[in-house]
Design a protein around this motif. Structure first.
Motif, PDB file in Angstrom:
ATOM      1  N   ALA A  80       0.829  -1.204   0.000  1.00 35.74           N
ATOM      2  CA  ALA A  80       0.000   0.000   0.000  1.00 35.74           C
ATOM      3  C   ALA A  80       0.867   1.259   0.000  1.00 35.74           C
ATOM      4  N   ALA A  81       1.949   1.279   0.773  1.00 33.52           N
ATOM      5  CA  ALA A  81       2.843   2.438   0.803  1.00 33.52           C
ATOM      6  C   ALA A  81       3.537   2.623  -0.536  1.00 33.52           C
ATOM      7  N   ALA A  82       3.907   1.528  -1.189  1.00 32.71           N
ATOM      8  CA  ALA A  82       4.543   1.619  -2.503  1.00 32.71           C
ATOM      9  C   ALA A  82       3.558   2.162  -3.535  1.00 32.71           C
ATOM     10  N   SER A  83       2.322   1.717  -3.486  1.00 31.53           N
ATOM     11  CA  SER A  83       1.305   2.218  -4.412  1.00 31.53           C
ATOM     12  C   SER A  83       1.068   3.709  -4.199  1.00 31.53           C
ATOM     13  N   ARG A  84       0.983   4.139  -2.947  1.00 34.69           N
ATOM     14  CA  ARG A  84       0.788   5.567  -2.653  1.00 34.69           C
ATOM     15  C   ARG A  84       1.963   6.390  -3.169  1.00 34.69           C
ATOM     16  N   ALA A  85       3.176   5.891  -2.995  1.00 32.35           N
ATOM     17  CA  ALA A  85       4.361   6.633  -3.440  1.00 32.35           C
ATOM     18  C   ALA A  85       4.374   6.794  -4.953  1.00 32.35           C
ATOM     19  N   LEU A  86       4.002   5.747  -5.673  1.00 31.93           N
ATOM     20  CA  LEU A  86       3.995   5.841  -7.132  1.00 31.93           C
ATOM     21  C   LEU A  86       2.862   6.737  -7.623  1.00 31.93           C
ATOM     22  N   ARG A  87       1.711   6.670  -6.978  1.00 31.00           N
ATOM     23  CA  ARG A  87       0.608   7.555  -7.376  1.00 31.00           C
ATOM     24  C   ARG A  87       0.979   9.020  -7.106  1.00 31.00           C
ATOM     25  N   ALA A  88       1.669   9.268  -5.979  1.00 32.16           N
ATOM     26  CA  ALA A  88       2.107  10.631  -5.665  1.00 32.16           C
ATOM     27  C   ALA A  88       3.138  11.133  -6.668  1.00 32.16           C
ATOM     28  N   ALA A  89       3.906  10.214  -7.256  1.00 28.72           N
ATOM     29  CA  ALA A  89       4.907  10.591  -8.253  1.00 28.72           C
ATOM     30  C   ALA A  89       4.304  10.749  -9.642  1.00 28.72           C
ATOM     31  N   GLY A  90       3.006  10.455  -9.774  1.00 27.14           N
ATOM     32  CA  GLY A  90       2.345  10.658 -11.057  1.00 27.14           C
ATOM     33  C   GLY A  90       2.083   9.408 -11.865  1.00 27.14           C
ATOM     34  N   TYR A  91       2.421   8.259 -11.347  1.00 27.69           N
ATOM     35  CA  TYR A  91       2.151   7.013 -12.051  1.00 27.69           C
ATOM     36  C   TYR A  91       0.695   6.647 -11.840  1.00 27.69           C
ATOM     37  N   THR A  92       0.000   6.353 -12.941  1.00 25.37           N
ATOM     38  CA  THR A  92      -1.420   6.025 -12.823  1.00 25.37           C
ATOM     39  C   THR A  92      -1.685   4.550 -13.105  1.00 25.37           C
ATOM     40  N   ASP A  93      -0.915   3.935 -13.999  1.00 26.23           N
ATOM     41  CA  ASP A  93      -1.126   2.543 -14.352  1.00 26.23           C
ATOM     42  C   ASP A  93      -0.196   1.678 -13.515  1.00 26.23           C
ATOM     43  N   LEU A  94      -0.699   1.188 -12.391  1.00 31.52           N
ATOM     44  CA  LEU A  94       0.101   0.350 -11.510  1.00 31.52           C
ATOM     45  C   LEU A  94      -0.203  -1.117 -11.686  1.00 31.52           C
ATOM     46  N   GLY A  95      -0.983  -1.480 -12.656  1.00 32.30           N
ATOM     47  CA  GLY A  95      -1.375  -2.872 -12.862  1.00 32.30           C
ATOM     48  C   GLY A  95      -0.231  -3.770 -13.300  1.00 32.30           C
ATOM     49  N   ARG A  96       0.772  -3.200 -13.967  1.00 33.26           N
ATOM     50  CA  ARG A  96       1.889  -4.018 -14.444  1.00 33.26           C
ATOM     51  C   ARG A  96       2.915  -4.283 -13.359  1.00 33.26           C
ATOM     52  N   ASP A  97       2.962  -3.483 -12.318  1.00 27.83           N
ATOM     53  CA  ASP A  97       3.963  -3.650 -11.261  1.00 27.83           C
ATOM     54  C   ASP A  97       3.358  -4.453 -10.207  1.00 27.83           C
TER      55      ASP A  97
END
Length: 97
Positions: A80-97
């Protein structure tokens, strides 16, 4: 020939004796009082499912998502923390990671 066999057996027995003595008298580590210190020393970095102590960088967040791919974000605070960090950095498509 008999002297060669006798020397060989003597070397074998002394080697086995050295192994036995070394395993019996080798100092064993004492268990930690609360156990947490021991666990932190044993687990590899990023393995526990608890939240990180500081926010992830983008590279760390991507690595955490790869390591915790089978985890569910509601049960794995690290994912969950990794997802929040990537969303905060502007990444929207997290399905591949």
């Amino acid at each position: 020939m008999e002297l060669f066999v006798l020397v060989g057996l003597l070397v074998l027995v002394s080697g086995l004796l050295a192994v036995i003595v070394g395993t019996v008298w080798w100092p064993l580590p004492s268990p930690a009082v609360d156990g947490d210190e021991r666990v932190r020393e044993v687990w590899p970095s990023g393995w526990p499912h608890e939240a990180p102590e500081r926010p992830f960088s983008v590279v760390e967040a991507r690595q955490a998502l790869r390591r915790h791919r089978p985890c569910h974000p509601e049960r794995c605070a690290r994912k969950a923390a990794a997802s929040r960090a990537l969303r905060a950095a502007g990444y929207t498509d997290l399905g591949r990671d």
